[in-house]
Scaffold this active site. Sequence first.
Site, mmCIF file in Angstrom:
data_model
loop_
_atom_site.group_PDB
_atom_site.id
_atom_site.type_symbol
_atom_site.label_atom_id
_atom_site.label_comp_id
_atom_site.label_asym_id
_atom_site.label_seq_id
_atom_site.Cartn_x
_atom_site.Cartn_y
_atom_site.Cartn_z
ATOM 1 N N MET A 30 -1.699 3.326 -8.777
ATOM 2 C CA MET A 30 -0.300 2.992 -9.363
ATOM 3 C C MET A 30 0.258 1.697 -9.281
ATOM 4 O O MET A 30 1.570 1.709 -9.503
ATOM 5 C CB MET A 30 0.578 4.216 -9.183
ATOM 6 C CG MET A 30 -0.008 5.548 -9.466
ATOM 7 S SD MET A 30 0.964 7.059 -9.641
ATOM 8 C CE MET A 30 1.585 7.014 -8.020
ATOM 9 N N GLY A 31 -0.565 0.889 -8.825
ATOM 10 C CA GLY A 31 -0.268 -0.513 -8.455
ATOM 11 C C GLY A 31 0.637 -0.721 -7.174
ATOM 12 O O GLY A 31 0.436 0.412 -6.222
ATOM 13 N N HIS A 34 -1.681 -2.822 -1.879
ATOM 14 C CA HIS A 34 -1.648 -3.186 -0.386
ATOM 15 C C HIS A 34 -3.261 -3.322 -0.096
ATOM 16 O O HIS A 34 -4.137 -2.875 -0.985
ATOM 17 C CB HIS A 34 -0.691 -2.296 0.139
ATOM 18 C CG HIS A 34 -1.060 -0.872 0.238
ATOM 19 N ND1 HIS A 34 -2.334 -0.254 0.447
ATOM 20 C CD2 HIS A 34 -0.195 0.157 -0.501
ATOM 21 C CE1 HIS A 34 -2.096 1.098 0.362
ATOM 22 N NE2 HIS A 34 -0.916 1.413 -0.357
ATOM 23 N N GLY A 36 -4.634 -1.062 1.790
ATOM 24 C CA GLY A 36 -5.596 0.262 1.590
ATOM 25 C C GLY A 36 -6.213 0.283 0.298
ATOM 26 O O GLY A 36 -7.335 0.400 0.150
ATOM 27 N N HIS A 37 -5.429 -0.309 -0.958
ATOM 28 C CA HIS A 37 -5.928 -0.253 -2.138
ATOM 29 C C HIS A 37 -7.204 -1.336 -2.182
ATOM 30 O O HIS A 37 -8.214 -1.038 -3.062
ATOM 31 C CB HIS A 37 -5.087 -0.712 -3.155
ATOM 32 C CG HIS A 37 -4.117 0.309 -3.283
ATOM 33 N ND1 HIS A 37 -2.616 -0.218 -3.197
ATOM 34 C CD2 HIS A 37 -3.777 1.460 -4.123
ATOM 35 C CE1 HIS A 37 -1.744 0.909 -3.533
ATOM 36 N NE2 HIS A 37 -2.347 1.897 -3.915
ATOM 37 N N MET A 186 -0.906 2.773 5.389
ATOM 38 C CA MET A 186 -0.415 1.879 4.229
ATOM 39 C C MET A 186 -0.115 2.789 3.149
ATOM 40 O O MET A 186 -0.819 3.581 2.945
ATOM 41 C CB MET A 186 -1.504 0.785 3.818
ATOM 42 C CG MET A 186 -1.740 -0.083 5.001
ATOM 43 S SD MET A 186 -2.947 -1.355 4.828
ATOM 44 C CE MET A 186 -2.828 -2.226 6.109
HETATM 45 P P1 AMP Z 1 -1.748 5.159 -5.386
HETATM 46 O O1 AMP Z 1 -1.490 3.859 -6.131
HETATM 47 O O2 AMP Z 1 -0.740 5.412 -4.244
HETATM 48 O O3 AMP Z 1 -1.983 6.175 -6.322
HETATM 49 O O4 AMP Z 1 -3.263 4.824 -4.662
HETATM 50 C C1 AMP Z 1 -4.428 4.465 -5.203
HETATM 51 C C2 AMP Z 1 -5.632 4.898 -4.318
HETATM 52 O O5 AMP Z 1 -5.683 4.112 -3.185
HETATM 53 C C3 AMP Z 1 -5.745 6.488 -3.878
HETATM 54 O O6 AMP Z 1 -7.105 6.884 -4.221
HETATM 55 C C4 AMP Z 1 -5.006 6.259 -2.519
HETATM 56 O O7 AMP Z 1 -5.507 7.439 -1.726
HETATM 57 C C5 AMP Z 1 -5.766 5.067 -2.121
HETATM 58 N N1 AMP Z 1 -5.003 4.858 -0.797
HETATM 59 C C6 AMP Z 1 -3.419 4.714 -0.832
HETATM 60 N N2 AMP Z 1 -3.265 4.313 0.414
HETATM 61 C C7 AMP Z 1 -4.344 4.006 1.020
HETATM 62 C C8 AMP Z 1 -4.698 3.667 2.185
HETATM 63 N N3 AMP Z 1 -3.478 3.225 3.153
HETATM 64 N N4 AMP Z 1 -5.973 3.416 2.587
HETATM 65 C C9 AMP Z 1 -6.982 3.725 1.854
HETATM 66 N N5 AMP Z 1 -6.654 4.209 0.498
HETATM 67 C C10 AMP Z 1 -5.447 4.370 0.069
#
Ligand code: AMP
Length: 280
Positions: A30-31, A34, A36-37, A186
């Site tokens: 979802m943009g 960081h 983690g992404h 993160m």
């Molecule tokens: P989101 O943008 O929050 O929908 O996250 C996109 C993807 O990144 C999802 O599969 C999340 O689980 C993963 N994600 C978000 N935060 C982290 C993190 N701290 N470490 C690893 N993957 C993450």
Amino acid sequence: MQVISDIQETRHMCQQWRAKGETIAFVPTMGCLHAGHLSLVEKAQSLADHVVVSIFVNPLQFDDIDDLLNYPHILTDDISKLSDYNVDMVFAPDAKSMYPEGEKVVEKIELGEITTILEGAQRPGHFAGVATVVKRLFDTIEPTMALFGEKDFQQVMVIKRLVEKFSLNIEIIAMPTLREPDGLAMSSRNTRLNDNERSKAAEIYKILSSVRTALYSGCHDYAELEQQAYDNLQKAGFVTEYVVIREITTLLPPQTQSNNMVILAAAKLGKTRLIDNIRV
Ligand code: AMP
């Protein structure tokens, strides 16, 4: 790196890759990217010929309109972060093209019990929204594999259920949670914490870790451990939604003395809702 918002163009480009026998690794986001992404993106590169990252803030998965309205949108920054990686395509559609029938009338995908407990109970309709958007993204890209973070532990299980339900030929790869130096997982939502909240936020990880230590040292009174963790989160300034010890394969309460568990929590600091989990 191509940035494409059009679904047909995206589908066409992915079809061309697949026709040549090339593999595609897909990272949905979802943009507000960081590290983690980006760890998912890096892994994707090592696994496939092509990497596609989607950036789409999916209105269907927000049960709270304020959360949706406050969700950070920084597409230009995100694109510049991704340009440091070997990403072939950023797919950034708008809501109208994802849901041409209209968001309000979309027929959502329901996946049963796994979507009704924990996050599903706190955020009714959330996982139906996630499943619906991920299915449409999968149908557009038809990736060989898709990578998800274990930060959203239950979400990974929901996606695996989605793949099973529709017999999709897509490998789901779960990646470990990347953390800040103090242990805070993160998250795009961390940017909303003020200084005071940020200084407390890592407590959630510390409290989960202390539950794990207690389990490792042979304590099996799960209800007592959950209650202590709940009290500690409250004392640290969180408004706790749940902190639970669950079976890793079902997310149901463990049979006595299980060795395969995960501790999950959701708690608010001010207006910001944080989730975290650790495997035992
Ligand atoms: P989101 O943008 O929050 O929908 O996250 C996109 C993807 O990144 C999802 O599969 C999340 O689980 C993963 N994600 C978000 N935060 C982290 C993190 N701290 N470490 C690893 N993957 C993450």
